[in-house]
Design a protein around this motif. Structure first.
Motif, PDB file in Angstrom:
ATOM      1  N   GLY A 173       0.811  -1.211   0.000  1.00 33.62           N
ATOM      2  CA  GLY A 173       0.000   0.000   0.000  1.00 33.62           C
ATOM      3  C   GLY A 173       0.843   1.259   0.000  1.00 33.62           C
ATOM      4  N   THR A 174       0.234   2.346   0.428  1.00 33.97           N
ATOM      5  CA  THR A 174       0.900   3.647   0.343  1.00 33.97           C
ATOM      6  C   THR A 174       1.476   4.144   1.658  1.00 33.97           C
ATOM      7  OG1 THR A 174      -1.227   4.748   0.690  1.00 33.97           O
ATOM      8  CG2 THR A 174      -0.538   4.389  -1.604  1.00 33.97           C
ATOM      9  N   GLU A 175       1.043   3.573   2.767  1.00 33.35           N
ATOM     10  CA  GLU A 175       1.588   3.985   4.067  1.00 33.35           C
ATOM     11  C   GLU A 175       2.987   3.396   4.250  1.00 33.35           C
ATOM     12  OE1 GLU A 175       0.235   6.067   6.431  1.00 33.35           O
ATOM     13  OE2 GLU A 175      -1.157   6.444   4.787  1.00 33.35           O
ATOM     14  N   PRO A 176       3.927   4.166   4.792  1.00 34.25           N
ATOM     15  CA  PRO A 176       5.274   3.612   5.021  1.00 34.25           C
ATOM     16  C   PRO A 176       5.200   2.375   5.931  1.00 34.25           C
ATOM     17  CG  PRO A 176       5.282   5.988   5.312  1.00 34.25           C
ATOM     18  CD  PRO A 176       3.840   5.567   5.184  1.00 34.25           C
ATOM     19  N   PRO A 177       5.699   1.238   5.460  1.00 39.72           N
ATOM     20  CA  PRO A 177       5.630   0.016   6.273  1.00 39.72           C
ATOM     21  C   PRO A 177       6.736  -0.050   7.313  1.00 39.72           C
ATOM     22  CG  PRO A 177       6.622  -0.461   4.164  1.00 39.72           C
ATOM     23  CD  PRO A 177       6.241   0.993   4.145  1.00 39.72           C
ATOM     24  N   GLU A 178       6.525  -0.908   8.283  1.00 41.90           N
ATOM     25  CA  GLU A 178       7.533  -1.231   9.290  1.00 41.90           C
ATOM     26  C   GLU A 178       7.784  -2.731   9.155  1.00 41.90           C
ATOM     27  OE1 GLU A 178       7.081  -1.621  13.962  1.00 41.90           O
ATOM     28  OE2 GLU A 178       7.109   0.481  13.339  1.00 41.90           O
ATOM     29  N   PHE A 179       9.036  -3.116   9.036  1.00 44.23           N
ATOM     30  CA  PHE A 179       9.370  -4.524   8.841  1.00 44.23           C
ATOM     31  C   PHE A 179      10.089  -5.085  10.061  1.00 44.23           C
ATOM     32  CE2 PHE A 179       9.111  -2.849   4.544  1.00 44.23           C
ATOM     33  CZ  PHE A 179       8.299  -3.798   3.943  1.00 44.23           C
ATOM     34  N   TRP A 180       9.706  -6.303  10.435  1.00 44.91           N
ATOM     35  CA  TRP A 180      10.346  -7.044  11.518  1.00 44.91           C
ATOM     36  C   TRP A 180      10.755  -8.404  10.976  1.00 44.91           C
ATOM     37  CZ3 TRP A 180      11.345  -5.476  16.510  1.00 44.91           C
ATOM     38  CH2 TRP A 180      10.807  -4.242  16.877  1.00 44.91           C
TER      39      TRP A 180
END
Length: 157
Positions: free
Chosen positions: A70-77
């Motif tokens: 999508g367009t929201e900045p993702p957070e990856f773990w």
């Protein structure tokens, strides 16, 4: 991710990618540009049996991934995710070609567990077979939620 790794003479090669989002959505793809016969004995015994065989071109995976994120900045773990992060970013090409808003880093679940003094034995069990990229992603999400609960408990003391 699951990947082939043969040391400094060979680049690591992405085999499959799984993502479990906080909202419950999942993403799973296998890449068609990797020769699985080049996998070592461990990969052949522990990864290949859990692949679906439904393989996609890298460009299609990149497009599907952009749509999923999508367009929201993702957070990856990730859990011990250094190689995972490299092969993940390479889906889009070079680091400079990451989609706009995509972070240039991931968060390390192993460090978070260590920070909270949580041992491996305390972590939730994996659901399904380990070394399937989607099962591993769902497990990482379970660990994330578990560690957040531990952190809330610690801060309530």
């Amino acid at each position: 991710t699951e990947f082939l790794e043969a040391g400094p003479q060979q680049p690591i090669r992405l085999v499959s990618l799984g993502i479990a989002a906080e909202d419950g959505r999942t993403f799973y793809r296998e890449l068609d540009d990797v020769d699985l016969s080049q996998g070592n004995d461990w990969v052949k015994a522990n990864v290949v049996p859990y692949l679906t065989g439904n393989r996609s071109p890298r460009q299609q995976v990149a497009e599907d991934l952009r749509a999923f994120l999508g367009t929201e900045p993702p957070e990856f773990w990730a859990f011990c995710g250094a190689y995972d992060w490299v092969v993940f970013c390479q889906i889009f090409g070079r680091m400079s070609e990451l989609p706009e808003g995509m972070p240039h880093f991931y968060n390390e679940m192993r460090q978070e567990a260590q920070r909270l003094s949580v041992s491996d034995a305390q972590l939730p069990p994996i659901r399904g077979a380990a070394h399937n990229a989607l099962n591993d992603a769902v497990w990482t999400k379970d660990v994330y939620e578990f560690l957040k609960a531990v952190e809330r408990g610690l801060s309530a003391k």
